[in-house]
Design a protein around this motif. Structure first.
Motif, short mmCIF file in Angstrom:
data_model
loop_
_atom_site.label_atom_id
_atom_site.label_comp_id
_atom_site.label_asym_id
_atom_site.label_seq_id
_atom_site.Cartn_x
_atom_site.Cartn_y
_atom_site.Cartn_z
N ILE A 123 50.58 76.83 46.17
CA ILE A 123 50.34 77.27 44.68
C ILE A 123 51.10 78.81 44.64
N ILE A 124 49.73 79.23 45.32
CA ILE A 124 49.89 80.51 44.92
C ILE A 124 51.09 81.90 45.26
N LEU A 125 52.13 80.93 46.25
CA LEU A 125 53.43 81.68 46.71
C LEU A 125 54.53 80.99 45.82
N ALA A 126 53.82 79.18 45.13
CA ALA A 126 54.86 78.80 43.67
C ALA A 126 54.42 79.44 42.20
N VAL A 127 53.88 80.24 42.42
CA VAL A 127 52.94 81.09 41.21
C VAL A 127 53.94 81.93 40.35
N SER A 128 53.36 83.19 42.07
CA SER A 128 54.44 84.04 42.33
C SER A 128 56.13 84.52 42.20
N PHE A 129 56.36 83.75 42.85
CA PHE A 129 57.83 83.30 43.09
C PHE A 129 58.77 83.01 42.08
N ASP A 130 57.84 81.79 41.09
CA ASP A 130 59.09 81.55 39.97
C ASP A 130 58.11 81.85 38.91
N SER A 131 59.50 82.81 38.14
CA SER A 131 59.53 82.93 36.97
C SER A 131 58.77 82.21 36.10
#
Length: 312
Positions: A45-53
């Protein structure tokens, strides 16, 4: 109550989920699996939010912080339990136990604050869509997060200070797999009535404000949605709130069940299952609840998986 802590013990004994030696390997494997699933799920979840603008929005900003907080909660309890099972040593130091109490209360308080802020975010998005970007700007979101952390630290410090003024004598067995506040107070050999009164009063006020805020937000949300003429708009509005309501119900339902029943029951072990729900299972289910019905999150997941496969 006394102003000086006259503790004569140096450690507590965590009795765990079961005293049957034959069940220990199963419990170890089960909770190790839960810990890994929870950590990986929330990290995704954290990675998805961080890397997807496309996910750089207030709703996902708070969701990623909720995921980080869930990792912190489960890391506070499960690794110690796994180590105790592996080493066949059920003890935890007095300082370690108090640290665990503080961290659980702190992260639990942050979770409650974040759930309330997320309810307000949904209220603004559905009831005031034209003003959403103005109200829920980046500065406001960051300040809400910092305020949540600050009040949670203060709340946890109050509880730990109330424990520090208690006297502990010879009874050191905690019928749990971690140091829970209610069980620690029960072990005190000094008068703990004032502690119970103050601790539960402050807790009810602290979490009560969040619950009232969530209820009011959803009253306005439901009222606004029912006035929509489009069935598609109504479905989209309710679907964005469904996962949040599920997490709220699971967290508050099990949490309040434990802390309200603990001082009333003669069998503390009856509350262990509910404690597992709000300190372990809720954190494991949150990533699945928040992502299964969210197309944006699932799309971001696929991007991350494709990147990983491409690197490999």
């Amino acid at each position: 109550m006394g102003g000086v802590n006259q503790t004569t013990i140096s450690e507590f004994i965590l009795l765990g989920l079961s005293d049957d030696p034959a069940l220990q390997p199963f419990i170890f494997t089960l909770f190790l699996s839960i810990y890994l699933i929870t950590t990986l799920g929330n990290l995704f979840i954290i990675l998805a939010v961080s890397f997807d603008s496309q996910l750089h929005m207030p709703m996902y900003f708070f969701l990623s912080n909720l995921s980080f907080n869930d990792i912190c909660i489960i890391t506070t309890t499960i690794p110690k339990m796994l180590m105790n099972i592996q080493t066949h040593d059920q003890t935890i130091t007095y300082k370690g136990c108090l640290s665990q109490v503080y961290l659980i209360v702190n992260f639990g308080s942050i979770e409650s604050c974040l759930l309330a802020v997320m309810a307000y975010d949904r209220y603004v998005a559905i009831c005031h869509p034209l003003k959403y970007t103005v109200i829920m700007n980046h500065y406001f979101c960051v300040m809400m997060l910092l305020f949540s952390v600050f009040v949670s630290i203060a709340h946890a410090l109050f509880h730990i200070l109330m424990v520090l003024i208690l006297t502990f004598c010879t009874k050191t067995e905690i019928p749990h797999f971690f140091c829970e506040l209610a069980h620690i107070i029960k072990l005190a050999c000094s008068d703990n009535f004032i502690n119970y009164l103050l601790i539960y009063t402050v807790s009810v006020l602290f979490f009560g404000v969040h619950i009232v805020g969530i209820i009011l937000s959803y009253i306005y949300i439901v009222s606004s949605v029912l006035r929509m003429s489009s069935l598609g708009g109504m479905y989209k509005a309710f679907s964005t709130c469904g996962s949040h309501l599920s997490v709220v119900s699971l967290f508050y339902g099990t949490g309040f069940g434990v802390h309200i029943s603990s001082p009333l029951t003669d069998s503390p072990r009856k509350t262990v299952v509910a404690s597992v729900m709000y300190t372990v299972v809720t954190q494991m289910l949150n990533p699945f609840i928040c992502s299964l019905r969210n197309k944006d999150i699932k799309k971001a997941f696929r991007k991350i998986i494709n990147r990983i496969l491409h690197i490999l």
